[in-house]
Design an enzyme around this catalytic site. Structure first.
Site, mmCIF file in Angstrom:
data_model
loop_
_atom_site.group_PDB
_atom_site.id
_atom_site.type_symbol
_atom_site.label_atom_id
_atom_site.label_comp_id
_atom_site.label_asym_id
_atom_site.label_seq_id
_atom_site.Cartn_x
_atom_site.Cartn_y
_atom_site.Cartn_z
ATOM 1 N N GLU A 1 -13.029 -6.070 -1.527
ATOM 2 C CA GLU A 1 -12.593 -6.064 -2.219
ATOM 3 C C GLU A 1 -11.511 -7.683 -1.878
ATOM 4 O OE1 GLU A 1 -10.674 -3.792 -5.332
ATOM 5 O OE2 GLU A 1 -9.240 -5.277 -6.230
ATOM 6 N N LEU B 1 -17.737 -0.606 -6.032
ATOM 7 C CA LEU B 1 -17.972 0.314 -4.569
ATOM 8 C C LEU B 1 -19.205 0.031 -4.096
ATOM 9 C CD1 LEU B 1 -17.348 3.637 -6.877
ATOM 10 C CD2 LEU B 1 -15.724 2.507 -5.790
ATOM 11 N N ARG C 1 -15.788 -6.410 -19.601
ATOM 12 C CA ARG C 1 -14.826 -6.084 -19.444
ATOM 13 C C ARG C 1 -13.445 -7.168 -20.261
ATOM 14 N NH1 ARG C 1 -14.256 -3.090 -13.367
ATOM 15 N NH2 ARG C 1 -15.587 -1.401 -14.235
ATOM 16 N N LEU D 1 -13.543 2.272 0.923
ATOM 17 C CA LEU D 1 -15.133 2.534 1.757
ATOM 18 C C LEU D 1 -15.517 1.056 2.233
ATOM 19 C CD1 LEU D 1 -16.047 2.929 -2.665
ATOM 20 C CD2 LEU D 1 -16.031 4.309 -0.443
ATOM 21 N N ALA D 2 -15.235 -0.142 1.824
ATOM 22 C CA ALA D 2 -15.327 -0.843 2.976
ATOM 23 C C ALA D 2 -15.310 -0.465 3.979
ATOM 24 C CB ALA D 2 -15.122 -2.711 2.474
ATOM 25 N N GLY D 3 -14.507 -0.005 5.112
ATOM 26 C CA GLY D 3 -12.989 -0.524 6.112
ATOM 27 C C GLY D 3 -13.937 0.874 7.009
HETATM 28 C C1 LIG Z 1 -8.108 2.992 -11.210
HETATM 29 C C2 LIG Z 1 -9.179 2.466 -10.200
HETATM 30 C C3 LIG Z 1 -10.407 2.879 -10.842
HETATM 31 C C4 LIG Z 1 -11.948 2.128 -9.720
HETATM 32 N N1 LIG Z 1 -13.026 2.681 -10.300
HETATM 33 C C5 LIG Z 1 -14.088 1.719 -9.839
HETATM 34 C C6 LIG Z 1 -15.739 2.194 -10.264
HETATM 35 O O1 LIG Z 1 -15.568 3.435 -11.111
HETATM 36 N N2 LIG Z 1 -16.632 1.986 -9.985
HETATM 37 C C7 LIG Z 1 -16.273 1.119 -8.890
HETATM 38 O O2 LIG Z 1 -17.074 0.008 -8.629
HETATM 39 N N3 LIG Z 1 -15.084 0.269 -8.412
HETATM 40 C C8 LIG Z 1 -13.661 0.654 -9.598
HETATM 41 N N4 LIG Z 1 -12.923 0.109 -9.063
HETATM 42 C C9 LIG Z 1 -12.890 -0.418 -8.267
HETATM 43 C C10 LIG Z 1 -12.750 -0.454 -6.566
HETATM 44 O O3 LIG Z 1 -12.015 1.716 -6.471
HETATM 45 C C11 LIG Z 1 -11.971 -1.212 -5.179
HETATM 46 O O4 LIG Z 1 -12.264 -2.141 -5.011
HETATM 47 C C12 LIG Z 1 -12.853 -0.771 -4.294
HETATM 48 O O5 LIG Z 1 -12.428 0.739 -3.740
HETATM 49 C C13 LIG Z 1 -12.020 -1.584 -2.772
HETATM 50 O O6 LIG Z 1 -11.993 -0.720 -1.670
HETATM 51 P P1 LIG Z 1 -11.828 -1.457 -0.601
HETATM 52 O O7 LIG Z 1 -12.993 -0.490 0.980
HETATM 53 O O8 LIG Z 1 -12.173 -2.897 -0.090
HETATM 54 O O9 LIG Z 1 -10.070 -1.417 0.112
HETATM 55 P P2 LIG Z 1 -9.040 0.184 -0.083
HETATM 56 O O10 LIG Z 1 -9.874 1.511 -0.900
HETATM 57 O O11 LIG Z 1 -8.433 -0.796 -1.416
HETATM 58 O O12 LIG Z 1 -8.673 -0.041 1.100
HETATM 59 C C14 LIG Z 1 -8.024 -0.493 1.914
HETATM 60 C C15 LIG Z 1 -7.621 -0.116 3.565
HETATM 61 O O13 LIG Z 1 -6.978 -0.842 3.986
HETATM 62 C C16 LIG Z 1 -5.630 -0.629 4.218
HETATM 63 N N5 LIG Z 1 -4.881 -1.746 4.300
HETATM 64 C C17 LIG Z 1 -4.577 -2.884 3.457
HETATM 65 N N6 LIG Z 1 -3.460 -3.416 4.010
HETATM 66 C C18 LIG Z 1 -3.259 -3.103 5.535
HETATM 67 C C19 LIG Z 1 -2.477 -3.667 6.421
HETATM 68 N N7 LIG Z 1 -1.595 -5.059 6.381
HETATM 69 N N8 LIG Z 1 -2.537 -3.141 7.753
HETATM 70 C C20 LIG Z 1 -3.127 -1.437 7.495
HETATM 71 N N9 LIG Z 1 -4.232 -1.597 7.034
HETATM 72 C C21 LIG Z 1 -4.192 -2.185 5.354
HETATM 73 C C22 LIG Z 1 -5.493 0.090 3.793
HETATM 74 O O14 LIG Z 1 -4.702 1.773 4.076
HETATM 75 C C23 LIG Z 1 -6.635 1.018 2.753
HETATM 76 O O15 LIG Z 1 -7.232 1.619 3.785
HETATM 77 C C24 LIG Z 1 -11.716 0.909 -9.094
HETATM 78 C C25 LIG Z 1 -10.233 0.465 -9.076
HETATM 79 C C26 LIG Z 1 -9.289 0.649 -10.038
HETATM 80 C C27 LIG Z 1 -7.823 0.700 -9.505
#
Ligand SMILES: Cc1cc2nc3c(=O)[nH]c(=O)nc-3n(C[C@H](O)[C@H](O)[C@H](O)COP(=O)(O)OP(=O)(O)OC[C@H]3O[C@@H](n4cnc5c(N)ncnc54)[C@H](O)[C@@H]3O)c2cc1C
Ligand code: SF4
Ligand code: FES
Lengths: 637, 246
Positions: A425, A441, A330, A43-45
């Protein structure tokens, strides 16, 4: 090093507006001259890459997945918060701000949290405009539910697949920019080092996971949106590939790591079933809205739960917290479950579980009603356990779920390395010591859609970027050392597979640095990790070759980083002699077992500086002050 | 429980592949199918042998990464689940299980059971979106969407992009995948303005990627882990015709 959080002047309601006005803008015609690398497509990226490209910047986007749409964000179930007050139940930006600061147990920055609450409404508008199929009411307007302990209904959702639908929205926005040529996307690339030249982040090196080639990527700024590090515990609700390598390697290059010990345990997960368990499955917290949590009053009561009369059940959350009941935050719900099991009231084959019972909800509202709301979760439970939760209560147990800690960033989301921004995150920012449900999210999309597009412009407009080529020694040296590391893994040819080590590390962390921590245990962690690491470098086996698609190499690099991160996590947990949010130190609790903060000594962000493998990290403190939400003992009684 | 596995092993895109036999021993009924593969891989690794490569991540049936033919069926014997949602209790102790990657021209094998599905991304890039920039959009409640329409759009949007529909189809057609996205956006008011261009461009891209044509055998719907209905293909065809007639 002094940490400057760059919090703007002025009353909290006006900080973000004032700041946006004061930020330097990049002239529209000049934007295409800047090149931004965005690592991660969750979501962030994805939201950041799309929004930056829309503004006219050149963007390189990459991830280790085969497609941006596979990022872990896809798995989020429950929902996303926004204080739209569509329900007329008294919600407001202020209330969301207040709830988040309090929920975070007064360890988050007020200014950041306020801004997050401010932009959260725009996120819902944006996603609806993209065609995200949110849940709706019969009149066609958006539906809301109350979630994760909130006393207002501010959670927007898309069945039990909110993360999927939001991510597909952001992914499609990203695809549109790939189509327009403004984003160049690289799949199956894993960032393995950050390039810092003259104090500025200027690029990364990544491994092409299909060919094994180590590739340089040059940019004027680097954005990490690489997710959380929950998998340091091996078993967690995170997707299998989630890891800390990107932020850890940036940490090694000088980015401070904030509050590593703030990890979150989620109370409603399916309990561990076997030694081969590869991950844990979360059951959405929304279940707590209608399910009642209980254990048998008698310890080690082996009866079928349906045979246990009401009078012999302990609905312990309802008993201890009459006003919040099953909806306590939680951390509280998780700890109470652990306590019940520790006292011998646990149920199921492992006795590490409590019941989550829908009998009453079914009786009150019919089975169909329950099925409409929670059907997919009941199906999931059935698939995994083979049991029918309409007939007998579910068994649940807490599991590692989310990491509040991450790279330290200022108000602009910039780390301590100029030009290195961290979103979602992966950063430490807005949730303090505990995150509220449906707020991750919100934060990921807030960072990506509405914050980074402004703040990165200011950095670009006020910095100089000497021309750079990929044969610069910083790139060649980083590439060489990354390649050496992969070769070294393969050459050890020991006896123990990577997963074996990871599982052992995870067990140490879960037992001694999980839901409850104490000084003795943490010291043990700090003794065992160096031993385990030593054994790793002698006895790990990484079969296959370095110049080919090889998941064993990928895992090896990630686990090697987890060892170091685990050490820092335990160090941080040991130093923080208080309990707050998800960090529970057994020595510091109130008489009724609640977390006891020590505001006099620990009202700060702990930001750690890396000093080398096995060397002691150096602590820097960012003091926190609470002008608007006065710290009080969190009480959910 | 124990099983004999016949697994497709292929070193890289260019290499020729072949089936290799492995034993999976000490398997319990509540292990997931992928945990069974993990166990086999642990044994292989202990002996210094190259592990079986397969794509996976969420292990909850939502990311769309996993996917393989299991005994000739995409995602194995059960309806409505992805490979990662299979449990060994669905298999008979002592049986032989044959594992193959998706077979389709548009999905070249990268290694063993891992294929390249980037063609799906390119189809979405060709118009599977609503063209709105960040910011400047109306309040989310400005445009009501009737609940039944929203629900139907959701049914289509539930596609996880796994590629089982292509793998199950004798023509390797991507119609169900494309239809799911076209249909979602055709149902919602937000998708209307670009509907014509979207459907034309996405279909053109699908053809360019060398997916086959649809001959209405419905094998796709039967193997789709999200049970996406072929009625969305009918909507796609209508939208395509409309676009042509305009
Ligand atoms: C089962 C579950 C249910 C959840 N439900 C909720 C909810 O209902 N509501 C809520 O608000 N939050 C919820 N969360 C938390 C939330 O989903 C996450 O905190 C959030 O989606 C993280 O998003 P992000 O964009 O930071 O990272 P991510 O979605 O984890 O994306 C990380 C990205 O970075 C890339 N990446 C990582 N390391 C590297 C690297 N070294 N080189 C290249 N690419 C890399 C990956 O390929 C991926 O594209 C839930 C989490 C879980 C585990
Ligand atoms: S339509 Fe079904 S089978 Fe095809 S990609 Fe989507 S989820 Fe997979
Ligand atoms: S691993 Fe994500 S769908 Fe199977």
């Amino acid at each position: 090093m002094t940490l400057d959080s760059k919090i703007p002047e002025g009353p909290i309601q006006q900080k973000w507006d004032n700041h946006r006005f004061n930020l330097k803008l990049v002239n529209p015609a000049n934007k295409r001259k800047y090149h931004i690398i965005v690592v991660g497509t969750g979501l962030a990226g994805a939201s950041a890459a799309a929004s930056l490209a829309e503004l006219g910047y050149h963007v390189t986007s990459l991830c280790y997945h085969e497609s941006p749409r596979r990022a872990h964000s896809i798995a989020a179930q429950g929902g996303i918060n926004a204080p739209k007050n569509y329900k007329n139940d008294g919600d407001s930006v202020w209330r969301l701000f207040y709830d988040t600061v309090k929920g975070g147990d007064y360890r988050a920055r007020e200014a950041n949290v306020y801004r997050l609450a401010q932009v959260s409404g725009n996120i819902i508008d944006q996603c609806a405009a993209q065609g995200v199929p949110f849940a709706r009411e019969y009149g066609g307007l958006l539906d809301n539910r109350s979630f994760g302990g909130a006393q207002v209904s501010r959670t927007f959702y898309a069945r039990g697949q909110t993360g999927q639908q939001l991510l597909l929205g952001a992914y499609q926005a990203l695809c549109r920019q790939i189509d327009s040529g403004k984003v160049k996307f690289y799949a199956r690339r894993e960032m393995l080092d950050l390039i810092v030249i003259d104090g500025q982040a200027r690029g990364i090196v990544a491994r092409n996971l299909e060919s094994g080639a180590i590739e340089p990527y040059i940019g004027d700024a680097v954005v990490l949106a690489t997710g959380g590090y929950g998998n340091v515990f091996f078993l967690s609700t995170n997707a299998k590939y989630c890891n800390a390598t990107a932020i850890w390697r940036a940490h090694k290059r000088g980015a401070l790591f904030g509050n590593p010990c703030f990890t979150q345990i989620h109370p409603t997960c399916i309990p561990v079933a076997s030694d081969y368990q590869s991950k844990l499955t979360l059951m959405s917290e929304s279940l707590r809205n209608d399910g009642r949590i209980w254990v048998p009053k008698k310890a080690r009561d082996k009866r079928d739960p349906r045979q246990i009369p009401d009078a012999e059940r302990d609905y312990y959350l309802e008993r201890m917290y009459p006003s919040f009941g099953n909806l306590v935050p939680r951390d509280v719900a998780s700890r109470r479950a652990k306590e019940m099991c520790d006292k011998g009231h646990g149920v199921g084959p492992t006795q590490l579980a409590v019941y989550l019972d829908f009998a009453e909800a079914i009786q009150r509202n019919t089975k169909e009603w329950v099925a409409e709301k929670y059907g997919n979760l009941f199906d999931m439970y059935h698939e995994i356990t083979g049991e029918n939760a309409y007939e007998a209560p579910m068994r649940i147990y807490p599991a590692v779920h989310y990491t509040m800690g991450g790279l330290w960033v200022d108000y602009n989301l910039m780390s301590t390395i100029p030009g290195l921004f961290v979103l979602g995150e992966a950063n430490f920012s807005d949730h303090g010591a505990n995150r509220l449900g449906a707020s991750a999210l919100m934060q990921g999309l807030g960072d990506g859609y509405f914050i980074i597009p402004y703040t990165i412009g200011n950095y670009l407009a006020t910095s100089k970027f000497p021309p750079l080529k990929s044969d610069h020694p910083a790139f060649t040296e980083a590439a060489k050392s990354v390649l050496e590391q992969t070769r070294r893994f393969v050459s050890i040819k020991g006896k123990r597979p990577v997963d074996d080590f990871h599982r052992q590390l995870g067990k140490i962390m879960w037992d001694l640095c999980g839901m409850a921590r104490n000084a003795d245990g943490l010291k043990k962690v700090l003794q065992s990790i160096p031993q385990l690491r030593e054994e790793w470098w002698k006895d790990v086996v990484v079969p296959g070759s370095v110049d080919n698609f090889n998941p064993e190499i990928e895992k090896a690099g990630r686990v090697a980083d987890f060892f170091d991160l685990a050490e820092l996590l335990a160090t941080d947990a040991l130093h923080r002699e208080e309990s707050c949010g998800g960090h529970f130190r057994e020595e510091y609790q109130t008489e009724d077992g609640e977390a006891r903060r020590n505001d006099d000594k620990f009202m700060y962000v702990a930001a750690w500086e890396y000093k080398g493998v096995g060397e002691k990290s150096v602590l820097h403190k960012e003091p926190l002050s609470f002008e608007y939400v006065k710290p009080s003992q969190r009480s959910y009684k | 429980m124990q099983f004999t596995l016949k697994v497709w092993r292929q070193h890289d895109r260019q290499a020729e592949g072949k089936f290799v036999e492995y034993k999976a021993t000490d398997i319990t009924p509540d292990m997931s199918f992928l945990e069974m593969l993990d166990a086999v891989n642990l044994d292989l690794a202990r002996n210094g042998e190259e592990t079986i490569a397969f794509d996976h991540d969420c292990r909850e049936g939502i990311c769309g990464s996993c996917g393989m033919y299991i005994n000739g069926r995409a995602h194995g014997p059960l309806r409505g689940v992805a490979t990662c949602q299979l449990y060994m209790r669905s298999f008979k102790d002592g049986n032989t299980i044959v594992l193959e990657p998706w077979r389709a021209k548009a999905f070249p094998v990268i290694k063993d059971l891992v294929v390249d599905r980037s063609a799906f991304d390119r189809i979405i890039q060709a118009g599977g979106y609503v063209s709105v920039d960040t910011g400047g959009v109306p309040d989310a409640n400005t445009i009501p969407v009737p609940k039944p329409i929203a629900e139907e759009a959701f049914d289509a949007a539930a596609c996880i992009g796994c590629g089982a529909c292509v793998a199950a189809c004798k023509n390797s057609s991507a119609m169900l995948f494309v239809a799911a996205k076209v249909s979602q956006l055709a149902l919602l008011p937000q998708g209307q303005p670009e509907q014509k261009a979207r459907v034309e461009r996405m279909i053109a891209q699908m053809d360019e990627e060398e997916f086959g044509g649809c001959s209405n055998t419905y094998a796709c719907e039967a193997e789709c882990p999200k049970e996406i209905s072929v009625s969305h293909i009918a909507r796609l065809n209508r939208e395509f015709l409309k676009a042509r007639l305009k």
